[in-house]
Design a protein around this motif. Structure first.
Motif, PDB file in Angstrom:
ATOM      1  N   GLY A  57      12.869   2.168  -5.329  1.00  0.00           N
ATOM      2  CA  GLY A  57      13.528   1.929  -6.743  1.00  0.00           C
ATOM      3  C   GLY A  57      14.782   3.157  -6.613  1.00  0.00           C
ATOM      4  N   VAL A 111       9.451  -0.048   2.379  1.00  0.00           N
ATOM      5  CA  VAL A 111       9.650   1.448   1.953  1.00  0.00           C
ATOM      6  C   VAL A 111       8.489   1.673   1.226  1.00  0.00           C
ATOM      7  N   GLY A 131      17.343   2.887  -4.064  1.00  0.00           N
ATOM      8  CA  GLY A 131      18.414   2.532  -3.492  1.00  0.00           C
ATOM      9  C   GLY A 131      18.278   2.782  -1.567  1.00  0.00           C
ATOM     10  N   LYS A 165      23.068  -8.059  -2.672  1.00  0.00           N
ATOM     11  CA  LYS A 165      24.142  -6.873  -2.552  1.00  0.00           C
ATOM     12  C   LYS A 165      24.779  -6.526  -1.343  1.00  0.00           C
ATOM     13  N   TRP A 192      12.579  -5.033   6.096  1.00  0.00           N
ATOM     14  CA  TRP A 192      12.461  -3.692   5.779  1.00  0.00           C
ATOM     15  C   TRP A 192      11.243  -3.528   4.783  1.00  0.00           C
TER      16      TRP A 192
HETATM   17  C1  LIG Z   1      11.526  -4.559  -0.972  1.00  0.00           C
HETATM   18  C2  LIG Z   1      11.480  -2.913  -0.634  1.00  0.00           C
HETATM   19  C3  LIG Z   1      11.591  -2.630   0.791  1.00  0.00           C
HETATM   20  C4  LIG Z   1      12.619  -2.566  -1.471  1.00  0.00           C
HETATM   21  O1  LIG Z   1      12.620  -1.046  -1.446  1.00  0.00           O
HETATM   22  P1  LIG Z   1      13.548  -0.133  -2.314  1.00  0.00           P
HETATM   23  O2  LIG Z   1      14.010   1.108  -1.617  1.00  0.00           O
HETATM   24  O3  LIG Z   1      12.738   0.044  -3.529  1.00  0.00           O
HETATM   25  O4  LIG Z   1      14.730  -0.998  -2.700  1.00  0.00           O
HETATM   26  P2  LIG Z   1      16.143  -0.088  -3.409  1.00  0.00           P
HETATM   27  O5  LIG Z   1      15.907   0.819  -4.237  1.00  0.00           O
HETATM   28  O6  LIG Z   1      17.184  -0.376  -2.285  1.00  0.00           O
HETATM   29  O7  LIG Z   1      16.376  -1.678  -4.272  1.00  0.00           O
HETATM   30  C5  LIG Z   1      17.003  -2.751  -3.988  1.00  0.00           C
HETATM   31  C6  LIG Z   1      17.427  -3.756  -5.132  1.00  0.00           C
HETATM   32  O8  LIG Z   1      16.323  -4.158  -5.611  1.00  0.00           O
HETATM   33  C7  LIG Z   1      16.408  -4.053  -7.002  1.00  0.00           C
HETATM   34  N1  LIG Z   1      15.024  -4.404  -7.696  1.00  0.00           N
HETATM   35  C8  LIG Z   1      14.121  -3.410  -7.378  1.00  0.00           C
HETATM   36  N2  LIG Z   1      13.014  -3.922  -7.977  1.00  0.00           N
HETATM   37  C9  LIG Z   1      13.222  -5.229  -8.751  1.00  0.00           C
HETATM   38  C10 LIG Z   1      12.619  -6.126  -9.509  1.00  0.00           C
HETATM   39  N3  LIG Z   1      11.378  -5.908  -9.853  1.00  0.00           N
HETATM   40  N4  LIG Z   1      13.285  -7.116  -9.928  1.00  0.00           N
HETATM   41  C11 LIG Z   1      14.512  -7.363  -9.765  1.00  0.00           C
HETATM   42  N5  LIG Z   1      15.139  -6.455  -8.821  1.00  0.00           N
HETATM   43  C12 LIG Z   1      14.424  -5.241  -8.347  1.00  0.00           C
HETATM   44  C13 LIG Z   1      17.210  -3.026  -7.334  1.00  0.00           C
HETATM   45  O9  LIG Z   1      17.571  -2.854  -8.666  1.00  0.00           O
HETATM   46  C14 LIG Z   1      17.971  -2.768  -6.398  1.00  0.00           C
HETATM   47  O10 LIG Z   1      19.234  -3.605  -6.794  1.00  0.00           O
HETATM   48  P3  LIG Z   1      20.485  -2.940  -7.024  1.00  0.00           P
HETATM   49  O11 LIG Z   1      20.858  -1.837  -6.125  1.00  0.00           O
HETATM   50  O12 LIG Z   1      21.476  -3.993  -7.061  1.00  0.00           O
HETATM   51  O13 LIG Z   1      19.997  -2.278  -8.365  1.00  0.00           O
HETATM   52  C15 LIG Z   1      10.116  -2.275  -1.302  1.00  0.00           C
HETATM   53  O14 LIG Z   1      10.004  -2.972  -2.382  1.00  0.00           O
HETATM   54  C16 LIG Z   1       8.904  -2.773  -0.278  1.00  0.00           C
HETATM   55  O15 LIG Z   1       8.949  -2.008   0.615  1.00  0.00           O
HETATM   56  N6  LIG Z   1       8.374  -3.609  -0.528  1.00  0.00           N
HETATM   57  C17 LIG Z   1       7.146  -4.138   0.157  1.00  0.00           C
HETATM   58  C18 LIG Z   1       7.338  -4.635   1.547  1.00  0.00           C
HETATM   59  C19 LIG Z   1       8.151  -5.989   1.537  1.00  0.00           C
HETATM   60  O16 LIG Z   1       8.123  -6.747   0.594  1.00  0.00           O
HETATM   61  N7  LIG Z   1       9.195  -5.872   2.364  1.00  0.00           N
HETATM   62  C20 LIG Z   1      10.201  -6.972   2.254  1.00  0.00           C
HETATM   63  C21 LIG Z   1      10.084  -8.177   3.285  1.00  0.00           C
HETATM   64  S1  LIG Z   1      11.119  -9.156   3.197  1.00  0.00           S
END
Ligand SMILES: CC(C)(COP(=O)(O)OP(=O)(O)OC[C@H]1O[C@@H](n2cnc3c(N)ncnc32)[C@H](O)[C@@H]1OP(=O)(O)O)[C@@H](O)C(=O)NCCC(=O)NCCS
Length: 169
Positions: A96, A90, A98, A137, A88
Motif C-alpha cells: 500500500g 510485496v 507504491g 498504471k 511481483w
Molecule cells: C499485489 C501486491 C504486490 C501489491 O503490492 P503493493 O506494494 O501494495 O502495491 P502498490 O502500493 O504499488 O499499489 C498498487 C496499486 O494497487 C492499488 N490497490 C491496492 N489495494 C487495492 C485494492 N484492494 N483495490 C484496488 N486497488 C488497490 C493501489 O491503490 C495502487 O494503485 P494506485 O497507485 O493507482 O493508487 C501485493 O498486494 C502482494 O504481494 N500480494 C500478494 C502476492 C500477489 O498477489 N502477487 C501478484 C501476482 S500477479
C-alpha cells in the motif's frame, strides 16, 4: 520509501518462504507452496541469470537494505509467441505504499534493455485488484481474461495484460 532491485541470491530462501509459503500472500496464486517446491524454486531463481531465460530480483529498501518483496521476468511461450512474463510480490508490512509499482517499473526497464522479446505479459487473477491496478498504471493493455490451471488441479481466471517494450515511451 525508495526501493532498488538486487539479484536473487543464495541466502534468499527465507524471503521466498515469507512470500510464496504464506497462505495470505498466495490467496490469488493458488495457495502456499510446499517446502520442497520452495527449495526447488530457490535454486531456479539463483540459476536464472546463467540460463539466460529471465531474471528474478529481491526488492530492497534503499535506506535499510531490508528485503521487502520480489519481482522478475522470465521467458514464456504464449499463443505461439516468445514473450516475457512478469510477476511481483510485496510483504504485507510494506504493502500500500507504491512499492510494487516502483519495483515493477524498474523491472520493465531491465526487460527493455535485455531486449530479447518485444512483449511483456502479466497474468494477475481477475480478483487481484492491486495487481490489475499495477498493470493499468504502468501502461499495460488489457487483452482479455483466460482460464489458467495453476498450480496443477486449480483453475483460476486471469487477465492477460501486455506491454510493448519497443513502443516509444
Ligand atoms: C499485489 C501486491 C504486490 C501489491 O503490492 P503493493 O506494494 O501494495 O502495491 P502498490 O502500493 O504499488 O499499489 C498498487 C496499486 O494497487 C492499488 N490497490 C491496492 N489495494 C487495492 C485494492 N484492494 N483495490 C484496488 N486497488 C488497490 C493501489 O491503490 C495502487 O494503485 P494506485 O497507485 O493507482 O493508487 C501485493 O498486494 C502482494 O504481494 N500480494 C500478494 C502476492 C500477489 O498477489 N502477487 C501478484 C501476482 S500477479
Amino acid at each position: 520509501m525508495t526501493v532498488r532491485l538486487e539479484p536473487w541470491g543464495e541466502g534468499d530462501l527465507p524471503l521466498l518462504e515469507k512470500l510464496l509459503g504464506d497462505p495470505e500472500m498466495t490467496v490469488h496464486l493458488g495457495g502456499p507452496e510446499s517446502a520442497e517446491k520452495l527449495a526447488e524454486r530457490q535454486v531456479k531463481y539463483e540459476r536464472l541469470p546463467e540460463s539466460g531465460t529471465g531474471r528474478m530480483f529481491k526488492i530492497v529498501d534503499d535506506e535499510t537494505s531490508e528485503a521487502v518483496g520480489s519481482v522478475g521476468y522470465w521467458d514464456k511461450t504464449w499463443r505461439e509467441q516468445e514473450v516475457y512474463e512478469t510477476g511481483w510480490s510485496v510483504l504485507p508490512a510494506f504493502q500500500g505504499r507504491g512499492i510494487a509499482v516502483e519495483a515493477t517499473s524498474q523491472v520493465i526497464a531491465r526487460a527493455k534493455s535485455d531486449g530479447q522479446h518485444r512483449y511483456l505479459h502479466a497474468f494477475p487473477s481477475v480478483d487481484n485488484a492491486p495487481s490489475n491496478a499495477i498493470c493499468r498504471k504502468l501502461g499495460f493493455t488489457l487483452l482479455g481474461a483466460h482460464d489458467f490451471e495453476y498450480p496443477p488441479g486449480n483453475t483460476m481466471q486471469c487477465n492477460d495484460w501486455r506491454l510493448d517494450l519497443r513502443a516509444d515511451a
